[in-house]
Design a protein around this motif. Structure first.
Motif, short mmCIF file in Angstrom:
data_model
loop_
_atom_site.label_atom_id
_atom_site.label_comp_id
_atom_site.label_asym_id
_atom_site.label_seq_id
_atom_site.Cartn_x
_atom_site.Cartn_y
_atom_site.Cartn_z
N ASP A 1 0.85 -1.19 0.00
CA ASP A 1 0.00 0.00 0.00
C ASP A 1 0.88 1.24 0.00
O ASP A 1 1.84 1.34 0.77
CB ASP A 1 -0.91 0.02 1.23
N SER A 2 0.56 2.17 -0.87
CA SER A 2 1.34 3.40 -0.96
C SER A 2 0.86 4.38 0.10
O SER A 2 -0.33 4.54 0.32
CB SER A 2 1.21 4.02 -2.35
N ASN A 3 1.80 5.00 0.77
CA ASN A 3 1.48 6.07 1.71
C ASN A 3 2.68 7.02 1.75
O ASN A 3 3.71 6.78 1.12
CB ASN A 3 1.12 5.51 3.09
N ALA A 4 2.55 8.09 2.50
CA ALA A 4 3.61 9.11 2.54
C ALA A 4 4.93 8.55 3.08
O ALA A 4 6.00 8.93 2.63
CB ALA A 4 3.15 10.29 3.38
N LEU A 5 4.85 7.62 4.04
CA LEU A 5 6.06 7.04 4.61
C LEU A 5 6.82 6.19 3.59
O LEU A 5 8.05 6.25 3.51
CB LEU A 5 5.72 6.21 5.85
N VAL A 6 6.11 5.41 2.82
CA VAL A 6 6.74 4.58 1.78
C VAL A 6 7.35 5.48 0.71
O VAL A 6 8.48 5.24 0.26
CB VAL A 6 5.72 3.59 1.17
N ARG A 7 6.62 6.51 0.32
CA ARG A 7 7.15 7.43 -0.71
C ARG A 7 8.41 8.14 -0.22
O ARG A 7 9.37 8.30 -0.96
CB ARG A 7 6.07 8.42 -1.14
N LYS A 8 8.42 8.55 1.04
CA LYS A 8 9.60 9.22 1.62
C LYS A 8 10.80 8.27 1.63
O LYS A 8 11.92 8.66 1.27
CB LYS A 8 9.29 9.72 3.04
#
Length: 172
Positions: A73-80
């Motif tokens: 699942d994509s979220n801000a933490l994974v993107r960072k």
């Protein structure tokens, strides 16, 4: 570019351990070898070889991480974490180039005369050695800090919703 699964486990989770160990270890070895030629005389070709293995491990880990990113699942933490991971390769390239340069300059000085390499005394601070030590320190610290930042963001991305500070009552 490399495996994305190892025994049905995402390879990124395994490869990241190689990066977390080798990049800071290479950075430390580089700084020590640049400052003390007697340490460089013991390391020899192992310094650039270690840096090369660290360099190869980064794109393998990044590639496996990009695959994993498409499967969670994509979220801000994974993107960072992904953004920070993409910033490590230039640091490790610089680490490899600095390690190769320190090794090459040491070999060149050792061929001219064993004392010129500082194999026994190591007390003469030539401008080249001072510059190599300063550059090695900057690159080594930069690479180490980047590995820490990536690891911290990866841990937050992986554990942000799967951890509790209090133990479950049925698990003691």
């Amino acid at each position: 570019m490399g495996p994305v699964l190892v025994n049905d486990i995402p390879a990124h989770i395994l490869f990241v351990h190689v990066v977390v160990v080798l990049v800071p270890l290479t950075a430390l070895a580089l700084v020590l070898c640049a400052i003390w030629p007697s340490v460089m005389s013991r390391f020899g070709l192992a310094l650039p070889a270690l840096a090369l293995v660290a360099l190869i491990s980064v794109p393998l880990t990044t590639h496996a991480g990009e695959w994993l990113e498409r499967h969670v699942d994509s979220n801000a933490l994974v993107r960072k974490h992904t953004e920070l991971g993409d910033e490590l390769l230039p640091w490790v390239i610089a680490l490899f180039l600095a390690a190769a340069a320190v090794w090459w300059f040491y070999r060149r000085a050792a061929r001219r005369s064993p004392d010129a390499a500082g194999a026994t005394s190591g007390t003469v601070a030539t401008p080249t050695r001072v510059a190599a030590a300063a550059l090695s320190l900057v690159v080594g610290v930069g690479a180490g800090v980047q590995v820490y930042r990536i690891g911290d963001s990866g841990a937050k991305a992986a554990w942000h919703d799967g951890y509790s500070a209090t133990a479950h009552p049925d698990r003691g």
